[in-house]
Enzyme design. Sequence first.
Site, PDB file in Angstrom:
ATOM      1  N   TYR B 107       6.502  53.808 -67.003  1.00 24.16           N
ATOM      2  CA  TYR B 107       6.219  53.441 -68.392  1.00 24.16           C
ATOM      3  C   TYR B 107       7.300  53.989 -69.316  1.00 24.16           C
ATOM      4  CZ  TYR B 107       1.396  52.003 -67.400  1.00 24.16           C
ATOM      5  OH  TYR B 107       0.279  51.356 -66.941  1.00 24.16           O
ATOM      6  N   TYR B 146       2.055  52.860 -59.225  1.00 24.76           N
ATOM      7  CA  TYR B 146       2.613  54.196 -59.483  1.00 24.76           C
ATOM      8  C   TYR B 146       1.608  55.283 -59.127  1.00 24.76           C
ATOM      9  CZ  TYR B 146       0.025  53.713 -63.931  1.00 24.76           C
ATOM     10  OH  TYR B 146      -0.948  53.514 -64.882  1.00 24.76           O
ATOM     11  N   ARG B 156      -2.118  53.974 -58.690  1.00 27.68           N
ATOM     12  CA  ARG B 156      -2.686  52.821 -59.390  1.00 27.68           C
ATOM     13  C   ARG B 156      -2.155  51.550 -58.762  1.00 27.68           C
ATOM     14  NH1 ARG B 156      -4.894  52.392 -63.990  1.00 27.68           N
ATOM     15  NH2 ARG B 156      -6.164  51.083 -62.664  1.00 27.68           N
ATOM     16  N   HIS B 159      -0.883  46.736 -62.389  1.00 26.83           N
ATOM     17  CA  HIS B 159      -1.848  46.290 -63.406  1.00 26.83           C
ATOM     18  C   HIS B 159      -1.167  46.130 -64.752  1.00 26.83           C
ATOM     19  CE1 HIS B 159      -1.726  50.680 -63.775  1.00 26.83           C
ATOM     20  NE2 HIS B 159      -1.988  50.491 -65.057  1.00 26.83           N
ATOM     21  N   HIS B 161      -2.320  46.463 -68.774  1.00 26.07           N
ATOM     22  CA  HIS B 161      -3.373  46.836 -69.722  1.00 26.07           C
ATOM     23  C   HIS B 161      -3.444  45.767 -70.815  1.00 26.07           C
ATOM     24  CE1 HIS B 161      -3.661  51.122 -68.359  1.00 26.07           C
ATOM     25  NE2 HIS B 161      -2.403  50.929 -68.028  1.00 26.07           N
TER      26      HIS B 161
HETATM   27 FE   LIG Z   1      -1.445  52.003 -66.424  1.00 23.15          FE
END
Ligand SMILES: [Fe+2]
Lengths: 208, 241
Positions: B107, B146, B156, B159, B161
């Site tokens: 991110y 990640y 995770r 995905h 969000h």
């Molecule tokens: Fe996330």
Amino acid sequence: MVQKLDRLKETPSQTAGPYVHIGATPNWVEITGVWNEDLGLVLVAPETKGERIIVKGRIFDGSGTPLKDALVEIWQADAQGLYNSPQEKRGKADPHFTGWGRQPTDGTTGEYKFETIKPGRVPYKESRLMAPHITFWIVARGINIGLHTRMYFGDEEKANGECPVLARIEHKVRVPTLIASRSEENGMPTYTFDIHLQGEKETVFFDI
Amino acid sequence: MSDQGSFYQRDRSWHPPAFTPQYKTSILRSPQYPLLSLENTISELTGPVFGHDKLGPLDNDLIRNFAKTGDAIGQRIIVYGRVLDENARPVPGALVEFWQANAGGRYRHKKETYLAPLDPNFGGCGRVITDEEGRYWIRTIKPGAYPWPNGVNDWRPAHIHFSVFGHAFAQRLISQLYFEGDPMIWQCPIVSTIPDKQAIERLIAALDRENTLPMDALAYKFDIVLRGRRSTMFENRMEGN
Ligand SMILES: [Fe+2]
């Protein structure tokens, strides 16, 4: 087989996670040049009618630690008690007041802060009035579905005493969790509204 | 007529509960008292709306909206679908915001520490407003999986969000989109906060080969359902009591 209702189920919620700011307030996390400005940072313009106030506070977890990665949204009526929304059928709200705000809690102190106006009263059912209030919606890492609550104003004792929503709170000892205290800071009326996710002072959250 | 009544109460057994110990952060962040159930008031039946004038031409193109020297790196995809309500009616004018990791699972955020590198051409945010029929689409890259600190080896699944504003604050929703065929979905402590497998499946976007952009991007279909409202004919009768 009986006839089908043909109704859909709501999309299930998932946590907003720790990086909600990338989508909600990208400029705040230094993702610049994509949006001109983050939505909801500014509620009040010079032309906005009503008393200017600051609403601020922190959100505490069950250990008493403030959340530094939360996102707070507020929704409120204008000074006349009208919502700036197509669903508002009672009249036209102040065009210089959106009524919606969005702020992250500070990454170091955990404080959120809105500059807004004090809302007017809005009706409940059968034209009874609710006390002035601001609706809050809180999301963060570890919160699986957004939390709805309301902030009421500490200097509106009479209106608060008549509010049919506050009256629905069975355990009266919990009513003060929704009432912000008023003070003066830097010449501005300031309401402090701390939210407690757990513990003795757990804020009343709504399923509404 | 049916745009006036209060919203159906949320089915709290379909959504994840607040307290889900396998997702450790929820333990200290979950309210423990019962929620106060109330019929909607005008404070929840209203909500902000966002005009198309708020949006720029690249807002729904995550491959280009942060690009500095070229397109973002990764598997190019289209995500498209409709925003509907529980009465299966389209929700036009809904603002949908998206955020995601890059193709390596990283991110762009000051608090992010994962060792996978940033992509200089990928910011990770996008947004779109649904059209008259509730339709939307975005172009992006498929995010990477990640690792995250929960157990010592929790990952995770890939995905995206997303956050949705319908017509009323009562409809406000944030959730996550997963991808068809990903075995990681069924190993994730956040996915499994949702108790019902059918509910989880509602968060899995379907690969749609028919809507592939030829020689450009794969397509995934993802519909979103917001709370629906009662009909006012019942609502009026209710007021007599
Ligand atoms: Fe996330």
